[in-house]
Design an enzyme around this catalytic site. Structure first.
Site, PDB file in Angstrom:
ATOM      1  N   GLU A 289       0.829  -1.216   0.000  1.00 35.71           N
ATOM      2  CA  GLU A 289       0.000   0.000   0.000  1.00 35.71           C
ATOM      3  C   GLU A 289       0.857   1.257   0.000  1.00 35.71           C
ATOM      4  O   GLU A 289       0.429   2.313  -0.460  1.00 35.71           O
ATOM      5  CB  GLU A 289      -0.915   0.023   1.241  1.00 35.71           C
ATOM      6  CG  GLU A 289      -2.331  -0.421   0.930  1.00 35.71           C
ATOM      7  CD  GLU A 289      -3.318  -0.184   2.063  1.00 35.71           C
ATOM      8  OE1 GLU A 289      -4.502  -0.429   1.843  1.00 35.71           O
ATOM      9  OE2 GLU A 289      -2.923   0.238   3.169  1.00 35.71           O
ATOM     10  N   HIS A 310       7.679 -27.140  -1.928  1.00 37.50           N
ATOM     11  CA  HIS A 310       7.006 -28.243  -2.620  1.00 37.50           C
ATOM     12  C   HIS A 310       5.850 -27.703  -3.458  1.00 37.50           C
ATOM     13  O   HIS A 310       4.917 -28.427  -3.769  1.00 37.50           O
ATOM     14  CB  HIS A 310       6.510 -29.270  -1.598  1.00 37.50           C
ATOM     15  CG  HIS A 310       7.630 -29.851  -0.791  1.00 37.50           C
ATOM     16  ND1 HIS A 310       8.120 -31.123  -0.994  1.00 37.50           N
ATOM     17  CD2 HIS A 310       8.391 -29.313   0.199  1.00 37.50           C
ATOM     18  CE1 HIS A 310       9.121 -31.349  -0.150  1.00 37.50           C
ATOM     19  NE2 HIS A 310       9.301 -30.260   0.580  1.00 37.50           N
ATOM     20  N   LYS A 424     -14.128   0.181  -3.908  1.00 37.00           N
ATOM     21  CA  LYS A 424     -15.215   0.596  -3.011  1.00 37.00           C
ATOM     22  C   LYS A 424     -16.290   1.334  -3.780  1.00 37.00           C
ATOM     23  O   LYS A 424     -17.480   1.097  -3.610  1.00 37.00           O
ATOM     24  CB  LYS A 424     -14.678   1.516  -1.903  1.00 37.00           C
ATOM     25  CG  LYS A 424     -13.787   0.829  -0.895  1.00 37.00           C
ATOM     26  CD  LYS A 424     -13.425   1.806   0.216  1.00 37.00           C
ATOM     27  CE  LYS A 424     -12.296   1.285   1.049  1.00 37.00           C
ATOM     28  NZ  LYS A 424     -11.738   2.283   1.958  1.00 37.00           N
TER      29      LYS A 424
HETATM   30  O1  PA5 Z   1      -3.353   1.305   5.763  1.00 33.22           O
HETATM   31  C1  PA5 Z   1      -4.492   1.716   5.618  1.00 33.22           C
HETATM   32  O2  PA5 Z   1      -4.774   2.902   5.781  1.00 33.22           O
HETATM   33  C2  PA5 Z   1      -5.622   0.771   5.288  1.00 33.22           C
HETATM   34  O3  PA5 Z   1      -5.174  -0.503   5.014  1.00 33.22           O
HETATM   35  C3  PA5 Z   1      -6.608   0.716   6.433  1.00 33.22           C
HETATM   36  O4  PA5 Z   1      -5.970   0.266   7.584  1.00 33.22           O
HETATM   37  C4  PA5 Z   1      -7.799  -0.178   6.105  1.00 33.22           C
HETATM   38  O5  PA5 Z   1      -8.399   0.207   4.905  1.00 33.22           O
HETATM   39  C5  PA5 Z   1      -8.835  -0.110   7.224  1.00 33.22           C
HETATM   40  O6  PA5 Z   1      -9.254   1.192   7.394  1.00 33.22           O
HETATM   41  P1  PA5 Z   1     -10.042   1.654   8.678  1.00 33.22           P
HETATM   42  O7  PA5 Z   1      -9.172   1.486   9.857  1.00 33.22           O
HETATM   43  O8  PA5 Z   1     -10.372   3.086   8.409  1.00 33.22           O
HETATM   44  O9  PA5 Z   1     -11.292   0.803   8.789  1.00 33.22           O
END
Ligand code: PA5
Length: 440
Positions: A289, A310, A424
């Protein structure tokens, strides 16, 4: 003392000290950028000095809540996704017993996870698994609006209310969210759930050392003061030392960047201990990310050896040559087992009698590293001394620093994730969520 060291022996044909030294001025510049908060995404640098800013009092507040949860329930369900889930699970899986939830009578609160998918089977099976347990919930969402955990919370809240009644169910819910905004915050305020705050300047995937990770860890019996102390030591080292010779996080980061630049866009992290399984999942989220944007970035993947030797091992040995491998190694297992001697050597294993499994596993690693190198997969190793809370704290911080630097080296903002919004938007339109129809 640092619990982390790097072995770069199998990279000698690809890079050398001269090339690394040539990168040092760039690293110095980016180190300053990070420390002064002058780079991209600098509103999200709260993680940078979080360990040293964590006071014993704030740790005690978390421990007190954890004791309360432990007294009240036999199982805690942690509801969250992405950064609001992976760090806690990584710690519980790394430090805890491999089969902790199957072992009863050890006085430990079992930890389950929900809200990390939308699977009806998963949640139904979870409801079966927690049948006779006394349940508490820790709902975690920074935005407070994420669909997956919101759905799981609704279903589990209804389950709690049926089991305990609305008022008693209310006393079994802890919320970790933003200090001011989001649907979860409003709900928590309205219901009077105890709350922990995720600081504004700490993004989800950098939040493992906030109550997001620390509360579930403490409930699982992990020494969170030791986790923070480990992270604090790595923070100190990384803050005072930008020099790659002294700073293992920056060295790892630059090595990754150089390999990426030389035609190896896929980093395969490989462990020889299942305890690292979720740590690698956490790392994949952190790196993926943070770095994968603007058509750039290393693709982080993981395998668990020797299991996957394996399986994907064939691909790694002889498939497309776009991979470099990062072995994550545990120097000593917490528990030792030896291979027994049999009078009747029917299985032909007496040549290993008296040898520890660690000994054999180490040879499996060395044999694999050698074979993959010969097959055209450059590899390096991150050694972690032990499976302890302090070592894990160091490792979390080590990866955070390394990934932030690689992001800057790749010229991307390591602290945003615009790409995750696309699915989303489509999903909400398909679900006819108000405000997401055609024309929105
Ligand atoms: O790193 C990030 O920002 C995302 O992976 C969030 O942790 C994830 O989308 C969950 O978001 P939230 O804590 O707002 O529910």
């Amino acid at each position: 003392m640092t619990h982390i060291s790097l072995d770069l022996e199998n990279l000698k044909h690809i890079t050398d000290t001269q090339e690394l030294n040539a990168m040092q001025p760039e690293v110095d510049r980016m180190h300053q950028m990070l420390e002064r908060g002058e780079g991209q995404g600098s509103d999200y640098l709260g993680w940078l000095h979080l360990p040293s800013g964590t006071t014993p009092d704030s740790i005690e507040v978390i421990q007190k809540a954890a004791r309360n949860i432990q007294e009240r329930c036999t199982a805690l369900i942690v509801i969250g996704i992405g950064g609001s889930y992976l760090g806690a699970k990584a710690a519980v899986d790394f430090i805890g017993h491999t089969f902790s939830n199957q072992i009863s009578g050890n006085g430990k609160t079992k930890i389950y996870f929900a809200g990390q998918n939308i699977s009806s089977d998963y949640l139904s099976d979870l409801l079966d698994a927690i049948g006779d347990e006394d349940i508490c919930l820790n709902v975690i969402s920074k935005s407070g609006t994420t669909t997956e955990p919101a759905i799981a919370f609704r279903i589990l809240k209804e389950y709690l209310e049926k089991k305990y009644g609305a008022e008693k169910a209310r006393q079994r819910i802890w919320v970790t969210t933003d200090q001011a905004k989001g649907a979860l915050k409003s709900l928590a305020d309205a219901q009077g759930y105890p709350q922990f705050v995720i600081p504004d300047d700490v993004g989800g995937r950098y939040s493992v050392l906030t109550p997001v990770g620390l509360l579930p860890m403490a409930v699982a019996g992990i020494d969170i003061a030791a986790v923070i102390e480990g992270a604090r030591k790595m923070e100190e080292l990384c803050t005072v030392q930008a020099n790659m010779g002294e700073n293992p996080a920056y060295l790892y980061s630059v090595i990754r960047y150089l390999l990426y630049s030389k035609g190896f866009p896929l980093e395969l992290m490989a462990s020889f201990h299942p305890a690292f399984g979720t740590v690698m999942e956490w790392w994949k989220q952190l790196a993926g990310e943070s770095e994968g944007k603007n058509l750039r970035g290393i693709f982080p993947a993981s395998v668990q050896y020797t299991t996957d030797l394996h399986s994907l091992g064939q691909w790694v040995q002889e498939g497309n040559r776009i991979v470099f491998e990062t072995f994550i190694l545990l120097d000593t297992s917490s528990r030792q087992l030896e291979i027994p001697q049999f009078d009747n050597d029917d299985d032909g294993l007496n040549y290993l009698a008296g040898k520890s499994l660690d000994f054999v596993n180490d040879k499996a690693y060395k044999g694999t590293a050698m074979a993959h190198l010969e097959g055209g997969v450059p590899n390096l190793a991150i050694h972690l001394k032990e499976r302890s809370a302090e070592a894990l704290g160091q490792l979390f911080y080590f990866f955070e620093r390394a990934v932030a630097l690689t992001g800057y080296l790749c010229r991307v903002n390591p602290f945003d994730q615009p790409g995750v919004e696309f699915y989303k938007k489509n999903m909400f339109a398909l679900l006819k969520k108000p405000g997401y129809g055609k024309g929105n």
